[in-house]
Design an enzyme around this catalytic site. Structure first.
Site, PDB file in Angstrom:
ATOM      1  N   LEU A   1      43.564  15.727 -29.118  1.00  0.00           N
ATOM      2  CA  LEU A   1      42.798  14.480 -29.147  1.00  0.00           C
ATOM      3  C   LEU A   1      42.060  14.312 -30.471  1.00  0.00           C
ATOM      4  CD1 LEU A   1      41.398  14.225 -25.497  1.00  0.00           C
ATOM      5  CD2 LEU A   1      43.127  12.788 -26.574  1.00  0.00           C
TER       6      LEU A   1
ATOM      7  N   ARG B   1      42.475  11.057 -32.702  1.00  0.00           N
ATOM      8  CA  ARG B   1      41.361  10.241 -33.209  1.00  0.00           C
ATOM      9  C   ARG B   1      41.495  10.011 -34.710  1.00  0.00           C
ATOM     10  NH1 ARG B   1      37.702  13.971 -29.356  1.00  0.00           N
ATOM     11  NH2 ARG B   1      37.963  12.714 -27.481  1.00  0.00           N
TER      12      ARG B   1
ATOM     13  N   PHE C   1      41.340   4.124 -26.209  1.00  0.00           N
ATOM     14  CA  PHE C   1      42.252   5.228 -26.531  1.00  0.00           C
ATOM     15  C   PHE C   1      41.514   6.448 -27.084  1.00  0.00           C
ATOM     16  CE2 PHE C   1      46.389   2.696 -27.544  1.00  0.00           C
ATOM     17  CZ  PHE C   1      46.866   2.928 -26.266  1.00  0.00           C
ATOM     18  N   GLU C   2      42.112   7.634 -26.859  1.00  0.00           N
ATOM     19  CA  GLU C   2      41.684   8.897 -27.474  1.00  0.00           C
ATOM     20  C   GLU C   2      40.204   9.205 -27.217  1.00  0.00           C
ATOM     21  OE1 GLU C   2      44.179  10.283 -28.258  1.00  0.00           O
ATOM     22  OE2 GLU C   2      45.598   8.969 -29.243  1.00  0.00           O
ATOM     23  N   GLY C   3      39.771   8.923 -26.008  1.00  0.00           N
ATOM     24  CA  GLY C   3      38.360   9.055 -25.673  1.00  0.00           C
ATOM     25  C   GLY C   3      37.637   7.779 -26.046  1.00  0.00           C
TER      26      GLY C   3
END
Length: 597
Positions: free
Chosen positions: A260, A264, A402-404
Protein backbone atom coordinates in the site's frame (compact mmCIF):
# COMPACT_ATOMS: atom_id res chain seq x y z
CA UNK A 1 25.21 21.63 0.29
CA UNK A 2 24.20 18.13 -0.76
CA UNK A 3 25.18 15.32 1.61
CA UNK A 4 26.20 11.88 0.39
CA UNK A 5 24.20 9.95 2.95
CA UNK A 6 20.49 9.55 2.43
CA UNK A 7 18.08 11.33 4.77
CA UNK A 8 15.95 9.35 7.15
CA UNK A 9 12.21 9.34 6.58
CA UNK A 10 10.64 12.56 7.85
CA UNK A 11 13.94 14.46 7.81
CA UNK A 12 12.37 17.23 5.71
CA UNK A 13 10.72 18.47 8.93
CA UNK A 14 13.99 19.27 10.67
CA UNK A 15 16.61 19.79 7.94
CA UNK A 16 17.22 23.09 6.14
CA UNK A 17 15.86 23.19 2.61
CA UNK A 18 19.43 23.59 1.35
CA UNK A 19 20.67 20.44 3.11
CA UNK A 20 20.01 18.17 0.14
CA UNK A 21 19.42 18.29 -3.58
CA UNK A 22 16.25 16.36 -4.52
CA UNK A 23 15.60 14.27 -7.58
CA UNK A 24 13.27 16.19 -9.89
CA UNK A 25 11.47 15.84 -13.19
CA UNK A 26 14.29 17.78 -14.84
CA UNK A 27 16.73 14.95 -14.02
CA UNK A 28 15.18 12.44 -16.39
CA UNK A 29 17.27 11.55 -19.41
CA UNK A 30 16.36 10.95 -23.03
CA UNK A 31 15.69 7.22 -22.58
CA UNK A 32 13.23 7.70 -19.72
CA UNK A 33 11.44 10.48 -21.57
CA UNK A 34 11.23 8.33 -24.70
CA UNK A 35 9.64 5.51 -22.70
CA UNK A 36 7.11 7.94 -21.23
CA UNK A 37 6.40 9.30 -24.71
CA UNK A 38 5.72 5.77 -25.95
CA UNK A 39 3.17 5.28 -23.18
CA UNK A 40 1.55 8.65 -23.88
CA UNK A 41 1.32 7.95 -27.61
CA UNK A 42 -0.18 4.52 -26.98
CA UNK A 43 -2.90 5.97 -24.77
CA UNK A 44 -3.64 8.77 -27.23
CA UNK A 45 -3.72 6.58 -30.34
CA UNK A 46 -5.02 3.25 -29.09
CA UNK A 47 -6.80 3.79 -25.77
CA UNK A 48 -8.69 7.06 -26.19
CA UNK A 49 -10.22 6.03 -29.56
CA UNK A 50 -11.83 3.11 -27.65
CA UNK A 51 -13.17 5.36 -24.89
CA UNK A 52 -16.84 4.58 -25.54
CA UNK A 53 -16.11 0.84 -25.55
CA UNK A 54 -14.06 1.20 -22.36
CA UNK A 55 -16.70 3.20 -20.53
CA UNK A 56 -19.41 0.71 -21.48
CA UNK A 57 -17.13 -2.19 -20.47
CA UNK A 58 -17.40 -3.88 -23.84
CA UNK A 59 -16.25 -7.45 -23.35
CA UNK A 60 -12.55 -8.03 -23.91
CA UNK A 61 -11.58 -4.42 -24.60
CA UNK A 62 -9.72 -3.60 -21.38
CA UNK A 63 -7.75 -6.87 -21.18
CA UNK A 64 -6.79 -6.55 -24.84
CA UNK A 65 -5.50 -3.02 -24.23
CA UNK A 66 -3.54 -4.17 -21.21
CA UNK A 67 -1.96 -6.96 -23.24
CA UNK A 68 -1.12 -4.47 -25.97
CA UNK A 69 0.59 -2.36 -23.30
CA UNK A 70 2.51 -5.49 -22.38
CA UNK A 71 3.69 -5.87 -25.97
CA UNK A 72 5.06 -2.33 -25.80
CA UNK A 73 6.98 -3.10 -22.61
CA UNK A 74 4.81 -0.90 -20.40
CA UNK A 75 3.92 -3.63 -17.89
CA UNK A 76 7.47 -4.73 -17.12
CA UNK A 77 9.06 -1.53 -15.83
CA UNK A 78 9.52 -2.63 -12.21
CA UNK A 79 9.96 -6.36 -12.80
CA UNK A 80 13.59 -7.55 -12.41
CA UNK A 81 15.46 -8.26 -15.64
CA UNK A 82 16.04 -11.90 -14.73
CA UNK A 83 12.27 -12.43 -14.83
CA UNK A 84 11.64 -10.69 -18.13
CA UNK A 85 11.34 -7.11 -16.90
CA UNK A 86 13.28 -3.87 -17.25
CA UNK A 87 14.22 -3.51 -13.58
CA UNK A 88 13.57 0.23 -13.51
CA UNK A 89 12.96 2.37 -10.44
CA UNK A 90 9.96 4.08 -8.96
CA UNK A 91 10.73 7.48 -10.47
CA UNK A 92 10.52 6.14 -14.03
CA UNK A 93 7.32 4.26 -13.18
CA UNK A 94 5.84 7.55 -11.93
CA UNK A 95 6.93 9.40 -15.06
CA UNK A 96 5.43 6.81 -17.41
CA UNK A 97 2.20 6.61 -15.43
CA UNK A 98 1.80 10.38 -15.26
CA UNK A 99 2.36 10.85 -18.98
CA UNK A 100 -0.18 8.16 -19.83
CA UNK A 101 -2.97 9.37 -17.52
CA UNK A 102 -5.51 10.60 -20.10
CA UNK A 103 -8.00 7.79 -19.42
CA UNK A 104 -8.55 7.12 -15.72
CA UNK A 105 -10.24 3.75 -16.25
CA UNK A 106 -7.21 2.49 -18.14
CA UNK A 107 -4.79 4.10 -15.70
CA UNK A 108 -6.48 2.40 -12.75
CA UNK A 109 -6.47 -0.96 -14.51
CA UNK A 110 -2.85 -0.86 -15.62
CA UNK A 111 -1.62 0.32 -12.23
CA UNK A 112 -3.62 -2.32 -10.39
CA UNK A 113 -1.75 -4.84 -12.53
CA UNK A 114 1.76 -3.37 -12.46
CA UNK A 115 1.64 -2.07 -8.89
CA UNK A 116 -0.39 -3.79 -6.21
CA UNK A 117 -1.00 -6.79 -8.50
CA UNK A 118 2.58 -7.57 -9.51
CA UNK A 119 4.83 -6.05 -6.85
CA UNK A 120 3.82 -8.45 -4.06
CA UNK A 121 5.39 -11.23 -6.13
CA UNK A 122 8.45 -9.09 -6.90
CA UNK A 123 9.07 -8.17 -3.27
CA UNK A 124 7.86 -11.23 -1.39
CA UNK A 125 7.84 -14.14 -3.81
CA UNK A 126 10.39 -16.92 -3.59
CA UNK A 127 12.47 -17.93 -6.62
CA UNK A 128 9.93 -20.48 -7.83
CA UNK A 129 6.98 -18.08 -7.50
CA UNK A 130 8.82 -15.31 -9.32
CA UNK A 131 9.84 -17.66 -12.12
CA UNK A 132 6.27 -18.93 -12.47
CA UNK A 133 4.38 -15.64 -12.44
CA UNK A 134 6.59 -12.67 -13.27
CA UNK A 135 7.44 -13.46 -16.92
CA UNK A 136 3.72 -13.81 -17.68
CA UNK A 137 2.84 -10.64 -15.78
CA UNK A 138 5.62 -8.72 -17.53
CA UNK A 139 4.14 -9.32 -20.97
CA UNK A 140 0.48 -9.19 -20.04
CA UNK A 141 -0.05 -12.85 -20.86
CA UNK A 142 -1.45 -12.99 -17.34
CA UNK A 143 -3.13 -10.07 -15.59
CA UNK A 144 -3.05 -9.47 -11.85
CA UNK A 145 -5.25 -8.16 -9.05
CA UNK A 146 -4.91 -7.48 -5.33
CA UNK A 147 -7.59 -8.71 -2.92
CA UNK A 148 -7.40 -7.16 0.54
CA UNK A 149 -10.64 -5.26 1.22
CA UNK A 150 -13.74 -7.09 2.41
CA UNK A 151 -17.39 -6.08 2.86
CA UNK A 152 -16.74 -5.30 6.55
CA UNK A 153 -13.06 -4.30 6.46
CA UNK A 154 -11.35 -1.75 4.24
CA UNK A 155 -8.39 0.14 5.69
CA UNK A 156 -8.58 -2.16 8.73
CA UNK A 157 -6.67 -4.99 7.07
CA UNK A 158 -6.38 -6.94 10.32
CA UNK A 159 -10.18 -7.10 10.50
CA UNK A 160 -10.34 -9.50 7.54
CA UNK A 161 -12.81 -12.39 7.86
CA UNK A 162 -11.54 -14.60 5.01
CA UNK A 163 -10.21 -17.85 6.48
CA UNK A 164 -7.53 -20.31 5.36
CA UNK A 165 -7.42 -23.82 6.89
CA UNK A 166 -4.50 -26.20 6.35
CA UNK A 167 -5.53 -29.58 4.95
CA UNK A 168 -4.99 -32.75 6.95
CA UNK A 169 -2.23 -33.78 4.55
CA UNK A 170 -0.55 -30.40 4.92
CA UNK A 171 -0.38 -29.84 1.15
CA UNK A 172 -2.91 -27.04 0.69
CA UNK A 173 -4.95 -24.36 2.41
CA UNK A 174 -8.71 -24.17 1.95
CA UNK A 175 -9.85 -20.55 1.57
CA UNK A 176 -13.34 -19.24 2.22
CA UNK A 177 -14.44 -15.62 2.13
CA UNK A 178 -15.46 -12.63 0.04
CA UNK A 179 -13.24 -9.81 -1.10
CA UNK A 180 -14.80 -6.45 -1.98
CA UNK A 181 -14.02 -3.75 -4.59
CA UNK A 182 -11.34 -5.76 -6.39
CA UNK A 183 -9.95 -3.88 -9.37
CA UNK A 184 -9.36 -6.09 -12.46
CA UNK A 185 -11.38 -8.90 -10.87
CA UNK A 186 -13.39 -9.47 -14.05
CA UNK A 187 -10.38 -10.62 -16.07
CA UNK A 188 -7.44 -11.15 -13.70
CA UNK A 189 -5.58 -14.45 -13.94
CA UNK A 190 -3.94 -14.31 -10.51
CA UNK A 191 -4.91 -12.61 -7.26
CA UNK A 192 -2.88 -11.75 -4.17
CA UNK A 193 -5.43 -12.77 -1.53
CA UNK A 194 -5.18 -12.11 2.20
CA UNK A 195 -6.70 -14.60 4.61
CA UNK A 196 -6.32 -15.53 8.26
CA UNK A 197 -4.76 -18.86 9.21
CA UNK A 198 -5.75 -20.19 12.59
CA UNK A 199 -8.06 -17.26 13.11
CA UNK A 200 -5.36 -14.62 13.62
CA UNK A 201 -2.37 -15.13 11.31
CA UNK A 202 -3.02 -12.82 8.34
CA UNK A 203 -1.29 -14.45 5.38
CA UNK A 204 -1.00 -13.72 1.66
CA UNK A 205 -1.77 -16.35 -0.99
CA UNK A 206 -1.35 -16.41 -4.76
CA UNK A 207 -4.73 -17.59 -6.04
CA UNK A 208 -5.27 -18.36 -9.71
CA UNK A 209 -8.66 -17.79 -11.29
CA UNK A 210 -8.66 -21.38 -12.54
CA UNK A 211 -8.61 -22.86 -9.04
CA UNK A 212 -11.96 -24.59 -8.33
CA UNK A 213 -14.21 -22.44 -6.14
CA UNK A 214 -12.94 -19.08 -7.41
CA UNK A 215 -15.64 -16.82 -8.86
CA UNK A 216 -16.53 -13.15 -9.08
CA UNK A 217 -19.67 -11.15 -8.49
CA UNK A 218 -21.24 -8.80 -11.03
CA UNK A 219 -19.55 -5.55 -12.02
CA UNK A 220 -20.14 -2.72 -9.58
CA UNK A 221 -21.98 0.28 -11.06
CA UNK A 222 -19.60 3.06 -10.13
CA UNK A 223 -19.88 6.84 -10.21
CA UNK A 224 -16.54 7.13 -12.03
CA UNK A 225 -13.80 5.01 -13.59
CA UNK A 226 -16.66 3.16 -15.22
CA UNK A 227 -14.40 1.33 -17.65
CA UNK A 228 -12.37 -0.45 -14.97
CA UNK A 229 -13.49 -3.82 -13.67
CA UNK A 230 -14.57 -3.74 -10.01
CA UNK A 231 -16.13 -6.88 -8.56
CA UNK A 232 -16.29 -9.07 -5.52
CA UNK A 233 -13.89 -12.00 -5.46
CA UNK A 234 -15.70 -15.00 -4.03
CA UNK A 235 -13.75 -17.90 -2.51
CA UNK A 236 -15.72 -21.07 -1.79
CA UNK A 237 -13.63 -23.99 -0.54
CA UNK A 238 -10.71 -22.96 -2.73
CA UNK A 239 -7.75 -25.30 -2.29
CA UNK A 240 -4.51 -23.32 -2.65
CA UNK A 241 -1.22 -25.28 -2.67
CA UNK A 242 1.10 -24.51 0.22
CA UNK A 243 3.63 -23.49 -2.43
CA UNK A 244 1.39 -20.49 -3.14
CA UNK A 245 1.77 -18.94 0.29
CA UNK A 246 3.38 -15.57 -0.43
CA UNK A 247 5.97 -14.55 2.12
CA UNK A 248 5.80 -15.97 5.63
CA UNK A 249 2.83 -17.41 7.46
CA UNK A 250 1.22 -14.74 9.63
CA UNK A 251 3.19 -11.91 8.00
CA UNK A 252 0.51 -10.83 5.54
CA UNK A 253 0.09 -7.48 7.27
CA UNK A 254 3.66 -6.56 6.33
CA UNK A 255 2.93 -7.32 2.69
CA UNK A 256 -0.37 -5.44 2.78
CA UNK A 257 1.04 -2.33 4.39
CA UNK A 258 4.24 -2.12 2.36
CA UNK A 259 2.49 -2.71 -0.95
CA UNK A 260 0.00 0.00 0.00
CA UNK A 261 2.94 2.35 0.57
CA UNK A 262 4.01 1.82 -3.04
CA UNK A 263 0.40 2.15 -4.16
CA UNK A 264 0.22 5.53 -2.43
CA UNK A 265 3.43 6.65 -4.09
CA UNK A 266 2.21 5.74 -7.56
CA UNK A 267 -1.32 7.03 -7.08
CA UNK A 268 -0.10 10.37 -5.76
CA UNK A 269 2.39 10.83 -8.57
CA UNK A 270 0.06 9.75 -11.34
CA UNK A 271 -2.82 11.93 -10.15
CA UNK A 272 -0.54 14.92 -10.68
CA UNK A 273 -0.25 13.78 -14.30
CA UNK A 274 -4.02 13.55 -14.55
CA UNK A 275 -4.32 17.07 -13.16
CA UNK A 276 -1.96 18.34 -15.84
CA UNK A 277 -4.09 16.76 -18.56
CA UNK A 278 -7.21 18.40 -17.14
CA UNK A 279 -5.50 21.78 -16.99
CA UNK A 280 -4.34 21.43 -20.56
CA UNK A 281 -7.88 20.71 -21.77
CA UNK A 282 -9.31 23.61 -19.74
CA UNK A 283 -6.79 26.13 -21.07
CA UNK A 284 -7.31 24.99 -24.67
CA UNK A 285 -11.07 25.41 -24.20
CA UNK A 286 -10.78 28.80 -22.49
CA UNK A 287 -8.47 30.04 -25.24
CA UNK A 288 -11.12 29.31 -27.86
CA UNK A 289 -14.17 30.33 -25.83
CA UNK A 290 -15.09 33.99 -26.35
CA UNK A 291 -17.25 36.14 -24.10
CA UNK A 292 -17.69 39.91 -24.25
CA UNK A 293 -15.53 39.99 -27.35
CA UNK A 294 -12.43 38.33 -25.84
CA UNK A 295 -11.16 34.81 -25.05
CA UNK A 296 -12.07 34.01 -21.46
CA UNK A 297 -8.49 32.90 -20.84
CA UNK A 298 -7.58 36.62 -20.79
CA UNK A 299 -9.94 37.35 -17.87
CA UNK A 300 -8.27 37.88 -14.50
CA UNK A 301 -10.59 35.49 -12.65
CA UNK A 302 -9.71 32.71 -15.12
CA UNK A 303 -6.01 33.54 -14.99
CA UNK A 304 -6.10 33.21 -11.22
CA UNK A 305 -7.55 29.71 -11.58
CA UNK A 306 -4.91 28.70 -14.13
CA UNK A 307 -2.07 29.93 -11.92
CA UNK A 308 -3.43 28.22 -8.80
CA UNK A 309 -3.83 24.95 -10.67
CA UNK A 310 -0.39 25.08 -12.25
CA UNK A 311 1.30 25.89 -8.95
CA UNK A 312 -0.43 22.98 -7.21
CA UNK A 313 0.62 20.62 -9.99
CA UNK A 314 4.20 21.88 -9.78
CA UNK A 315 4.19 21.18 -6.04
CA UNK A 316 2.66 17.70 -6.46
CA UNK A 317 5.25 16.83 -9.11
CA UNK A 318 8.01 18.09 -6.82
CA UNK A 319 6.78 15.87 -3.97
CA UNK A 320 6.33 12.85 -6.23
CA UNK A 321 9.70 12.76 -7.93
CA UNK A 322 11.53 13.73 -4.76
CA UNK A 323 9.95 10.83 -2.89
CA UNK A 324 10.46 8.32 -5.69
CA UNK A 325 14.05 9.50 -6.03
CA UNK A 326 14.68 8.89 -2.32
CA UNK A 327 13.41 5.32 -2.62
CA UNK A 328 15.39 4.68 -5.81
CA UNK A 329 18.58 6.01 -4.23
CA UNK A 330 18.07 3.84 -1.14
CA UNK A 331 17.50 0.75 -3.28
CA UNK A 332 20.45 1.55 -5.59
CA UNK A 333 22.72 1.68 -2.54
CA UNK A 334 21.93 -1.96 -1.70
CA UNK A 335 24.07 -4.91 -2.72
CA UNK A 336 21.99 -6.73 -5.35
CA UNK A 337 23.77 -10.00 -4.67
CA UNK A 338 23.44 -9.88 -0.91
CA UNK A 339 20.83 -11.72 1.10
CA UNK A 340 18.23 -10.84 2.15
CA UNK A 341 18.17 -8.26 -0.67
CA UNK A 342 14.40 -8.03 -1.09
CA UNK A 343 13.87 -7.55 2.63
CA UNK A 344 16.24 -4.61 2.44
CA UNK A 345 14.26 -3.23 -0.51
CA UNK A 346 11.11 -3.44 1.56
CA UNK A 347 12.79 -1.58 4.42
CA UNK A 348 13.98 1.10 2.01
CA UNK A 349 10.40 1.64 0.85
CA UNK A 350 9.04 1.62 4.39
CA UNK A 351 11.63 4.22 5.44
CA UNK A 352 9.76 6.83 3.42
CA UNK A 353 6.22 5.76 4.30
CA UNK A 354 5.41 9.21 5.72
CA UNK A 355 6.40 10.88 2.46
CA UNK A 356 4.37 8.39 0.43
CA UNK A 357 1.23 9.02 2.48
CA UNK A 358 1.73 12.78 2.07
CA UNK A 359 2.05 12.35 -1.69
CA UNK A 360 -1.13 10.30 -1.83
CA UNK A 361 -3.09 12.97 0.07
CA UNK A 362 -1.60 15.97 -1.71
CA UNK A 363 -1.71 14.44 -5.18
CA UNK A 364 -5.29 13.20 -4.99
CA UNK A 365 -6.52 16.50 -3.56
CA UNK A 366 -4.59 18.43 -6.19
CA UNK A 367 -6.39 16.44 -8.88
CA UNK A 368 -9.75 17.13 -7.24
CA UNK A 369 -8.97 20.84 -7.04
CA UNK A 370 -7.84 20.99 -10.68
CA UNK A 371 -10.78 19.11 -12.19
CA UNK A 372 -13.20 21.23 -10.18
CA UNK A 373 -11.63 24.49 -11.34
CA UNK A 374 -11.29 23.16 -14.89
CA UNK A 375 -14.96 22.24 -15.01
CA UNK A 376 -15.78 25.74 -13.77
CA UNK A 377 -13.79 27.19 -16.66
CA UNK A 378 -16.00 25.22 -19.06
CA UNK A 379 -19.09 26.73 -17.46
CA UNK A 380 -22.31 24.92 -18.34
CA UNK A 381 -20.54 22.84 -20.95
CA UNK A 382 -18.42 21.29 -18.23
CA UNK A 383 -21.58 19.72 -16.84
CA UNK A 384 -22.45 18.08 -20.17
CA UNK A 385 -21.29 14.52 -20.76
CA UNK A 386 -20.26 15.22 -24.36
CA UNK A 387 -17.40 17.33 -22.99
CA UNK A 388 -14.44 15.71 -21.21
CA UNK A 389 -14.70 17.46 -17.85
CA UNK A 390 -17.77 15.57 -16.66
CA UNK A 391 -15.88 12.28 -16.98
CA UNK A 392 -12.68 13.68 -15.48
CA UNK A 393 -14.64 15.10 -12.55
CA UNK A 394 -16.34 11.77 -11.81
CA UNK A 395 -13.17 9.76 -12.31
CA UNK A 396 -11.09 11.89 -9.94
CA UNK A 397 -13.23 11.31 -6.88
CA UNK A 398 -12.11 7.73 -6.20
CA UNK A 399 -8.50 8.71 -5.59
CA UNK A 400 -9.25 10.10 -2.14
CA UNK A 401 -10.57 6.63 -1.23
CA UNK A 402 -8.08 4.32 -2.98
CA UNK A 403 -4.97 3.03 -1.14
CA UNK A 404 -6.34 4.00 2.25
CA UNK A 405 -8.71 6.94 2.47
CA UNK A 406 -7.20 10.38 2.88
CA UNK A 407 -8.64 10.41 6.39
CA UNK A 408 -6.72 7.21 7.22
CA UNK A 409 -3.54 8.62 5.67
CA UNK A 410 -3.93 11.86 7.63
CA UNK A 411 -3.93 9.78 10.81
CA UNK A 412 -1.06 7.59 9.64
CA UNK A 413 1.26 10.53 8.93
CA UNK A 414 1.58 11.85 12.52
CA UNK A 415 1.27 8.32 13.89
CA UNK A 416 4.26 7.13 11.88
CA UNK A 417 6.12 10.31 12.79
CA UNK A 418 5.63 9.79 16.53
CA UNK A 419 6.68 6.15 16.20
CA UNK A 420 9.90 7.18 14.45
CA UNK A 421 10.61 9.88 17.01
CA UNK A 422 10.04 7.60 20.00
CA UNK A 423 12.17 4.89 18.37
CA UNK A 424 15.08 7.28 17.97
CA UNK A 425 14.99 7.28 14.16
CA UNK A 426 14.22 11.00 13.84
CA UNK A 427 15.59 13.59 16.34
CA UNK A 428 12.47 15.74 16.30
CA UNK A 429 12.49 16.27 20.06
CA UNK A 430 15.95 17.83 19.86
CA UNK A 431 14.73 20.03 17.03
CA UNK A 432 11.72 21.14 19.09
CA UNK A 433 14.05 22.21 21.90
CA UNK A 434 16.21 24.11 19.41
CA UNK A 435 13.11 25.87 18.03
CA UNK A 436 11.95 26.89 21.46
CA UNK A 437 15.36 28.23 22.39
CA UNK A 438 15.33 30.38 19.28
CA UNK A 439 11.81 31.56 20.07
CA UNK A 440 12.84 32.51 23.59
CA UNK A 441 15.89 34.40 22.34
CA UNK A 442 14.02 36.02 19.48
CA UNK A 443 16.66 34.80 17.02
CA UNK A 444 16.06 33.65 13.48
CA UNK A 445 18.65 32.70 10.87
CA UNK A 446 18.69 35.16 7.98
CA UNK A 447 19.18 34.18 4.36
CA UNK A 448 21.53 36.20 2.17
CA UNK A 449 20.49 37.88 -1.09
CA UNK A 450 18.63 35.44 -3.32
CA UNK A 451 15.54 35.67 -5.55
CA UNK A 452 13.82 33.22 -3.21
CA UNK A 453 15.28 34.43 0.07
CA UNK A 454 11.84 35.26 1.54
CA UNK A 455 10.60 31.78 0.67
CA UNK A 456 13.74 30.17 2.14
CA UNK A 457 13.14 31.99 5.42
CA UNK A 458 9.44 31.14 5.29
CA UNK A 459 9.94 27.40 4.84
CA UNK A 460 12.23 27.25 7.88
CA UNK A 461 9.64 29.23 9.86
CA UNK A 462 7.02 26.71 8.69
CA UNK A 463 9.12 23.86 10.08
CA UNK A 464 9.56 25.73 13.35
CA UNK A 465 5.82 26.32 13.58
CA UNK A 466 5.00 22.67 12.91
CA UNK A 467 7.59 21.43 15.39
CA UNK A 468 6.32 23.85 18.04
CA UNK A 469 2.74 22.62 17.67
CA UNK A 470 3.83 18.97 17.57
CA UNK A 471 5.75 19.52 20.81
CA UNK A 472 2.74 21.12 22.45
CA UNK A 473 0.51 18.18 21.53
CA UNK A 474 3.08 15.64 22.71
CA UNK A 475 3.44 17.43 26.04
CA UNK A 476 -0.24 17.89 26.77
CA UNK A 477 -1.86 14.90 25.12
CA UNK A 478 0.84 12.22 24.86
CA UNK A 479 -1.19 9.52 26.59
CA UNK A 480 -4.33 10.14 24.54
CA UNK A 481 -2.93 11.58 21.31
CA UNK A 482 -3.59 8.44 19.26
CA UNK A 483 -7.32 8.95 19.89
CA UNK A 484 -7.41 12.70 19.23
CA UNK A 485 -8.20 12.45 15.56
CA UNK A 486 -9.20 16.06 14.99
CA UNK A 487 -5.92 17.31 16.44
CA UNK A 488 -3.97 14.73 14.45
CA UNK A 489 -5.69 15.78 11.22
CA UNK A 490 -4.63 19.38 11.74
CA UNK A 491 -1.06 18.39 12.59
CA UNK A 492 -1.03 16.13 9.55
CA UNK A 493 -2.17 18.98 7.32
CA UNK A 494 0.73 21.06 8.63
CA UNK A 495 3.21 18.28 7.92
CA UNK A 496 1.84 17.88 4.39
CA UNK A 497 2.13 21.60 3.72
CA UNK A 498 5.72 21.67 4.96
CA UNK A 499 6.69 18.81 2.63
CA UNK A 500 4.95 20.47 -0.32
CA UNK A 501 6.62 23.82 0.37
CA UNK A 502 10.04 22.31 1.04
CA UNK A 503 9.94 20.05 -2.04
CA UNK A 504 8.81 22.86 -4.33
CA UNK A 505 11.42 25.28 -3.06
CA UNK A 506 14.24 22.72 -3.16
CA UNK A 507 13.37 21.92 -6.78
CA UNK A 508 13.32 25.57 -7.80
CA UNK A 509 16.62 26.28 -6.05
CA UNK A 510 18.13 23.43 -8.05
CA UNK A 511 16.73 24.82 -11.30
CA UNK A 512 18.11 28.28 -10.50
CA UNK A 513 21.57 26.79 -9.96
CA UNK A 514 21.33 24.95 -13.29
CA UNK A 515 19.77 27.65 -15.47
CA UNK A 516 20.36 30.90 -13.66
CA UNK A 517 17.66 33.28 -12.48
CA UNK A 518 16.66 34.35 -16.00
CA UNK A 519 16.05 30.75 -17.00
CA UNK A 520 13.92 30.00 -13.93
CA UNK A 521 11.45 32.89 -13.84
CA UNK A 522 8.44 30.59 -14.32
CA UNK A 523 9.56 28.25 -11.54
CA UNK A 524 10.29 31.15 -9.20
CA UNK A 525 6.80 32.52 -9.77
CA UNK A 526 5.18 29.14 -9.08
CA UNK A 527 7.25 28.70 -5.93
CA UNK A 528 5.91 32.00 -4.61
CA UNK A 529 2.32 30.92 -5.21
CA UNK A 530 2.99 27.60 -3.45
CA UNK A 531 4.67 29.45 -0.58
CA UNK A 532 1.61 31.69 -0.15
CA UNK A 533 -0.81 28.75 -0.24
CA UNK A 534 1.21 26.61 2.15
CA UNK A 535 1.85 29.36 4.71
CA UNK A 536 -1.82 30.35 4.68
CA UNK A 537 -2.82 26.73 5.30
CA UNK A 538 -0.21 26.31 8.03
CA UNK A 539 -1.31 29.45 9.84
CA UNK A 540 -4.97 28.42 9.72
CA UNK A 541 -4.25 24.95 11.12
CA UNK A 542 -1.92 26.29 13.81
CA UNK A 543 -4.46 28.87 14.94
CA UNK A 544 -7.18 26.25 15.27
CA UNK A 545 -4.90 23.95 17.26
CA UNK A 546 -3.72 26.70 19.57
CA UNK A 547 -7.25 27.97 20.14
CA UNK A 548 -8.23 24.48 21.27
CA UNK A 549 -5.14 23.49 23.25
CA UNK A 550 -4.11 26.71 25.01
CA UNK A 551 -5.48 27.62 28.42
CA UNK A 552 -7.51 30.85 28.48
CA UNK A 553 -4.82 32.67 30.45
CA UNK A 554 -2.11 31.81 27.89
CA UNK A 555 -4.03 32.05 24.62
CA UNK A 556 -2.90 35.57 23.73
CA UNK A 557 0.77 34.67 24.25
CA UNK A 558 0.42 31.45 22.27
CA UNK A 559 -1.17 33.33 19.39
CA UNK A 560 1.72 35.81 19.43
CA UNK A 561 4.16 32.90 19.21
CA UNK A 562 2.58 31.36 16.13
CA UNK A 563 2.18 34.77 14.53
CA UNK A 564 5.93 35.29 14.89
CA UNK A 565 6.43 31.93 13.15
CA UNK A 566 4.24 32.96 10.20
CA UNK A 567 6.30 35.81 8.69
CA UNK A 568 5.72 35.33 4.97
CA UNK A 569 4.16 38.20 3.02
CA UNK A 570 3.47 37.25 -0.62
CA UNK A 571 4.45 40.49 -2.32
CA UNK A 572 2.97 41.06 -5.79
CA UNK A 573 1.14 37.73 -5.78
CA UNK A 574 -1.67 38.78 -8.13
CA UNK A 575 0.78 39.97 -10.77
CA UNK A 576 2.72 36.74 -10.28
CA UNK A 577 -0.40 34.72 -11.04
CA UNK A 578 -1.02 36.72 -14.19
CA UNK A 579 2.48 35.90 -15.46
CA UNK A 580 2.02 32.19 -14.72
CA UNK A 581 -1.33 32.11 -16.50
CA UNK A 582 0.06 33.84 -19.57
CA UNK A 583 2.94 31.37 -19.73
CA UNK A 584 0.66 28.33 -19.34
CA UNK A 585 -1.75 29.72 -21.93
CA UNK A 586 1.09 30.11 -24.42
CA UNK A 587 1.99 26.46 -23.86
CA UNK A 588 -1.49 24.98 -23.98
CA UNK A 589 -3.63 27.21 -26.15
CA UNK A 590 -2.53 25.40 -29.30
CA UNK A 591 -2.81 21.97 -27.72
CA UNK A 592 0.90 21.69 -26.94
CA UNK A 593 1.92 18.90 -24.62
CA UNK A 594 5.25 20.25 -23.49
CA UNK A 595 4.23 22.28 -20.46
CA UNK A 596 7.02 22.77 -17.96
CA UNK A 597 6.78 20.53 -14.92
Amino acid sequence: MKEDRLPVGGAFLIEPVTARVPFTYEDFGAEERALAATAEEFVRKEVLPRLDDIESQKAGVMPSLLRRAGELGLLMLEIPAEYGGLGLGKSVALLVGAQASDCASFTVSVNAHTGIGTLPVVFYGNAEQRARYLPKLATGEWLAAYALSEPVSGSDALGAKTRAVLSAAGRSYRLNGVKQFITNAGFADVFTVFAKVGGDKLTAFLVEKGFPGVSTGPEEHKMGIKGSSTRQLILEDVDVPVENVLGELGQGHKIAFNILNVGRLKLGGITAGGARKALQAAVAYASARQQFGAPIVTFGAIQRKIADMMARIYAADSIGYRTAGLIDAAVDALDRGAEPYWQQVQRAIEEYAIEQSILKVYGSETLDFVVDESLQMYGGYGFIEEYPMARLYRDARINRIFEGTNEINRLLIPGMLVKRVMGGALPLLDYIQQVRAEMANGTRAAVGPHPLSAEMEAVEAAKHLTAHLAGLLLERRAAELAHQQQQLELLSDMICQVYAFDSTLARSLKIIRQRGVEGAVFEIDMTRVVAADCTDALWAAARRLIANEARPDELAERLREITALSPYVPVGLLDTKTRIAERVTAMYAGGADAVAH
